[in-house]
Design a protein around this motif. Structure first.
Motif, PDB file in Angstrom:
ATOM      1  N   LEU A  36       0.815  -1.212   0.000  1.00 47.03           N
ATOM      2  CA  LEU A  36       0.000   0.000   0.000  1.00 47.03           C
ATOM      3  C   LEU A  36       0.851   1.265   0.000  1.00 47.03           C
ATOM      4  CD1 LEU A  36      -2.688  -1.043   2.643  1.00 47.03           C
ATOM      5  CD2 LEU A  36      -2.841  -1.186   0.145  1.00 47.03           C
ATOM      6  N   LEU A  37       0.334   2.299  -0.657  1.00 44.12           N
ATOM      7  CA  LEU A  37       1.025   3.585  -0.648  1.00 44.12           C
ATOM      8  C   LEU A  37       0.967   4.201   0.745  1.00 44.12           C
ATOM      9  CD1 LEU A  37      -0.232   5.162  -3.990  1.00 44.12           C
ATOM     10  CD2 LEU A  37       2.028   4.201  -3.503  1.00 44.12           C
ATOM     11  N   ALA A  38       2.039   4.822   1.122  1.00 46.27           N
ATOM     12  CA  ALA A  38       2.098   5.475   2.432  1.00 46.27           C
ATOM     13  C   ALA A  38       1.197   6.705   2.433  1.00 46.27           C
ATOM     14  CB  ALA A  38       3.534   5.873   2.741  1.00 46.27           C
ATOM     15  N   PRO A  39       0.648   7.038   3.584  1.00 42.22           N
ATOM     16  CA  PRO A  39      -0.192   8.237   3.665  1.00 42.22           C
ATOM     17  C   PRO A  39       0.666   9.497   3.693  1.00 42.22           C
ATOM     18  CG  PRO A  39       0.067   7.297   5.839  1.00 42.22           C
ATOM     19  CD  PRO A  39       0.736   6.348   4.869  1.00 42.22           C
ATOM     20  N   ASP A  40       0.035  10.600   3.329  1.00 43.84           N
ATOM     21  CA  ASP A  40       0.681  11.896   3.453  1.00 43.84           C
ATOM     22  C   ASP A  40       0.413  12.504   4.829  1.00 43.84           C
ATOM     23  OD1 ASP A  40       1.727  12.067   0.729  1.00 43.84           O
ATOM     24  OD2 ASP A  40      -0.381  12.162   0.151  1.00 43.84           O
ATOM     25  N   LEU A  41      -0.713  12.096   5.432  1.00 41.50           N
ATOM     26  CA  LEU A  41      -1.131  12.588   6.745  1.00 41.50           C
ATOM     27  C   LEU A  41      -1.865  11.477   7.478  1.00 41.50           C
ATOM     28  CD1 LEU A  41      -2.811  15.808   5.358  1.00 41.50           C
ATOM     29  CD2 LEU A  41      -0.822  15.881   6.848  1.00 41.50           C
ATOM     30  N   ILE A  42      -1.827  11.526   8.802  1.00 41.24           N
ATOM     31  CA  ILE A  42      -2.634  10.621   9.614  1.00 41.24           C
ATOM     32  C   ILE A  42      -3.480  11.475  10.552  1.00 41.24           C
ATOM     33  CG2 ILE A  42      -2.637   8.848  11.424  1.00 41.24           C
ATOM     34  CD1 ILE A  42      -0.032   7.774  10.233  1.00 41.24           C
ATOM     35  N   LEU A  43      -4.789  11.195  10.582  1.00 37.12           N
ATOM     36  CA  LEU A  43      -5.723  11.832  11.501  1.00 37.12           C
ATOM     37  C   LEU A  43      -6.358  10.711  12.306  1.00 37.12           C
ATOM     38  CD1 LEU A  43      -7.404  14.247  12.538  1.00 37.12           C
ATOM     39  CD2 LEU A  43      -8.966  13.834  10.616  1.00 37.12           C
ATOM     40  N   SER A  44      -6.157  10.748  13.612  1.00 36.74           N
ATOM     41  CA  SER A  44      -6.625   9.637  14.433  1.00 36.74           C
ATOM     42  C   SER A  44      -7.255  10.116  15.732  1.00 36.74           C
ATOM     43  CB  SER A  44      -5.450   8.710  14.774  1.00 36.74           C
ATOM     44  OG  SER A  44      -5.868   7.656  15.606  1.00 36.74           O
ATOM     45  N   ASP A  45      -8.314   9.425  16.101  1.00 34.80           N
ATOM     46  CA  ASP A  45      -8.876   9.579  17.438  1.00 34.80           C
ATOM     47  C   ASP A  45      -7.838   9.025  18.412  1.00 34.80           C
ATOM     48  OD1 ASP A  45     -10.593   9.943  19.568  1.00 34.80           O
ATOM     49  OD2 ASP A  45     -11.965   8.345  18.995  1.00 34.80           O
ATOM     50  N   VAL A  46      -7.845   9.513  19.633  1.00 32.79           N
ATOM     51  CA  VAL A  46      -6.917   8.980  20.627  1.00 32.79           C
ATOM     52  C   VAL A  46      -7.464   7.682  21.205  1.00 32.79           C
ATOM     53  CG1 VAL A  46      -5.850   9.347  22.876  1.00 32.79           C
ATOM     54  CG2 VAL A  46      -5.914  11.201  21.235  1.00 32.79           C
ATOM     55  N   ARG A  47      -8.659   7.734  21.741  1.00 35.88           N
ATOM     56  CA  ARG A  47      -9.239   6.560  22.407  1.00 35.88           C
ATOM     57  C   ARG A  47     -10.113   5.786  21.438  1.00 35.88           C
ATOM     58  NH1 ARG A  47     -11.046   8.500  28.450  1.00 35.88           N
ATOM     59  NH2 ARG A  47      -8.983   9.229  29.075  1.00 35.88           N
ATOM     60  N   MET A  48      -9.628   4.597  21.112  1.00 37.50           N
ATOM     61  CA  MET A  48     -10.362   3.691  20.219  1.00 37.50           C
ATOM     62  C   MET A  48     -10.232   2.285  20.779  1.00 37.50           C
ATOM     63  SD  MET A  48      -9.225   4.993  16.416  1.00 37.50           S
ATOM     64  CE  MET A  48      -7.458   4.976  16.760  1.00 37.50           C
ATOM     65  N   PRO A  49     -11.175   1.425  20.429  1.00 34.95           N
ATOM     66  CA  PRO A  49     -11.061   0.022  20.869  1.00 34.95           C
ATOM     67  C   PRO A  49      -9.770  -0.611  20.338  1.00 34.95           C
ATOM     68  CG  PRO A  49     -13.242   0.447  19.953  1.00 34.95           C
ATOM     69  CD  PRO A  49     -12.410   1.664  19.674  1.00 34.95           C
ATOM     70  N   GLY A  50      -9.180  -1.451  21.138  1.00 37.02           N
ATOM     71  CA  GLY A  50      -7.990  -2.198  20.712  1.00 37.02           C
ATOM     72  C   GLY A  50      -6.704  -1.444  20.944  1.00 37.02           C
ATOM     73  N   ARG A  51      -6.411  -0.503  20.067  1.00 39.36           N
ATOM     74  CA  ARG A  51      -5.177   0.271  20.167  1.00 39.36           C
ATOM     75  C   ARG A  51      -5.531   1.745  20.098  1.00 39.36           C
ATOM     76  NH1 ARG A  51      -0.294  -2.001  16.819  1.00 39.36           N
ATOM     77  NH2 ARG A  51       0.742  -1.519  18.765  1.00 39.36           N
ATOM     78  N   THR A  52      -4.867   2.535  20.912  1.00 37.45           N
ATOM     79  CA  THR A  52      -5.097   3.974  20.867  1.00 37.45           C
ATOM     80  C   THR A  52      -4.324   4.584  19.704  1.00 37.45           C
ATOM     81  OG1 THR A  52      -3.210   4.628  22.237  1.00 37.45           O
ATOM     82  CG2 THR A  52      -5.266   4.001  23.392  1.00 37.45           C
ATOM     83  N   GLY A  53      -4.716   5.784  19.341  1.00 32.59           N
ATOM     84  CA  GLY A  53      -3.997   6.491  18.298  1.00 32.59           C
ATOM     85  C   GLY A  53      -2.535   6.710  18.655  1.00 32.59           C
ATOM     86  N   LEU A  54      -2.249   6.933  19.930  1.00 34.94           N
ATOM     87  CA  LEU A  54      -0.863   7.137  20.345  1.00 34.94           C
ATOM     88  C   LEU A  54      -0.060   5.842  20.295  1.00 34.94           C
ATOM     89  CD1 LEU A  54      -1.362   9.662  23.293  1.00 34.94           C
ATOM     90  CD2 LEU A  54      -0.707  10.141  20.919  1.00 34.94           C
ATOM     91  N   GLU A  55      -0.686   4.715  20.620  1.00 36.33           N
ATOM     92  CA  GLU A  55       0.012   3.426  20.503  1.00 36.33           C
ATOM     93  C   GLU A  55       0.381   3.137  19.052  1.00 36.33           C
ATOM     94  OE1 GLU A  55      -1.927   0.940  24.231  1.00 36.33           O
ATOM     95  OE2 GLU A  55      -2.960   0.924  22.306  1.00 36.33           O
ATOM     96  N   VAL A  56      -0.507   3.471  18.133  1.00 38.08           N
ATOM     97  CA  VAL A  56      -0.210   3.240  16.723  1.00 38.08           C
ATOM     98  C   VAL A  56       0.892   4.184  16.260  1.00 38.08           C
ATOM     99  CG1 VAL A  56      -1.130   3.236  14.370  1.00 38.08           C
ATOM    100  CG2 VAL A  56      -2.521   2.338  16.237  1.00 38.08           C
ATOM    101  N   LEU A  57       0.922   5.390  16.800  1.00 32.91           N
ATOM    102  CA  LEU A  57       1.969   6.338  16.425  1.00 32.91           C
ATOM    103  C   LEU A  57       3.355   5.799  16.755  1.00 32.91           C
ATOM    104  CD1 LEU A  57       2.908   8.991  15.301  1.00 32.91           C
ATOM    105  CD2 LEU A  57       2.381  10.051  17.503  1.00 32.91           C
ATOM    106  N   VAL A  58       3.495   5.112  17.869  1.00 35.15           N
ATOM    107  CA  VAL A  58       4.770   4.481  18.215  1.00 35.15           C
ATOM    108  C   VAL A  58       5.163   3.493  17.122  1.00 35.15           C
ATOM    109  CG1 VAL A  58       5.923   2.960  19.874  1.00 35.15           C
ATOM    110  CG2 VAL A  58       4.489   4.830  20.696  1.00 35.15           C
TER     111      VAL A  58
END
Length: 142
Positions: free
Chosen positions: A61-83
């Protein structure tokens, strides 16, 4: 032989991770109308999977130019994915949304290199202005 067709710049690709169906639909429509190619994802797991499947991380998949994420989501938080995003070398601006952005969350976001933290309910004009500024700074003309 025909000369190659001129290429038009592609719209910036944004990964949108939001677990609330109505909010995700509203943000997707708003951002698409603002000229973004939106990949709408339902939660932190989908965001994580998409990141792992980008070409930067060895996927198709092509890489994104930007990421917009909610912080609190089921499973993994937006900050956990940022790591994870940083660990695989994907470098793009990140904006997070939160209805619960306390000082600790904001500090963690800052430490992880988040470009902006916007409070929910999000002001759509502020969101578009923030993303536009980040896209202009990060995405070269194609």
């Amino acid at each position: 032989m025909m000369p190659p067709l001129p290429t038009e710049p592609r719209p910036p690709r944004i990964l949108l991770a939001e677990d609330d169906d109505e909010m995700r639909a509203l943000l997707t429509l708003t951002l698409a109308r603002a000229g973004y190619a939106v990949v709408a994802l339902e939660d932190g797991f989908e965001l994580s999977d998409y990141v792992l499947l980008t070409q930067v991380c060895g996927g198709p998949l092509l890489a994104p130019d930007l990421i917009l994420s909610d912080v609190r989501m089921p499973g993994r938080t937006g900050l956990e994915v940022l790591v994870q995003v940083q660990a695989c070398g994907l470098a793009c601006p990140v904006v997070i949304l939160s209805a619960f952005a306390d000082g600790e969350t904001r500090e963690e976001a800052r430490r992880l290199g988040v470009n902006a933290v916007l409070d929910k309910p999000v002001d759509l004009e502020e969101l578009k202005a923030t993303l536009h500024a980040l896209a202009r700074a990060a995405v070269p003309y194609r």
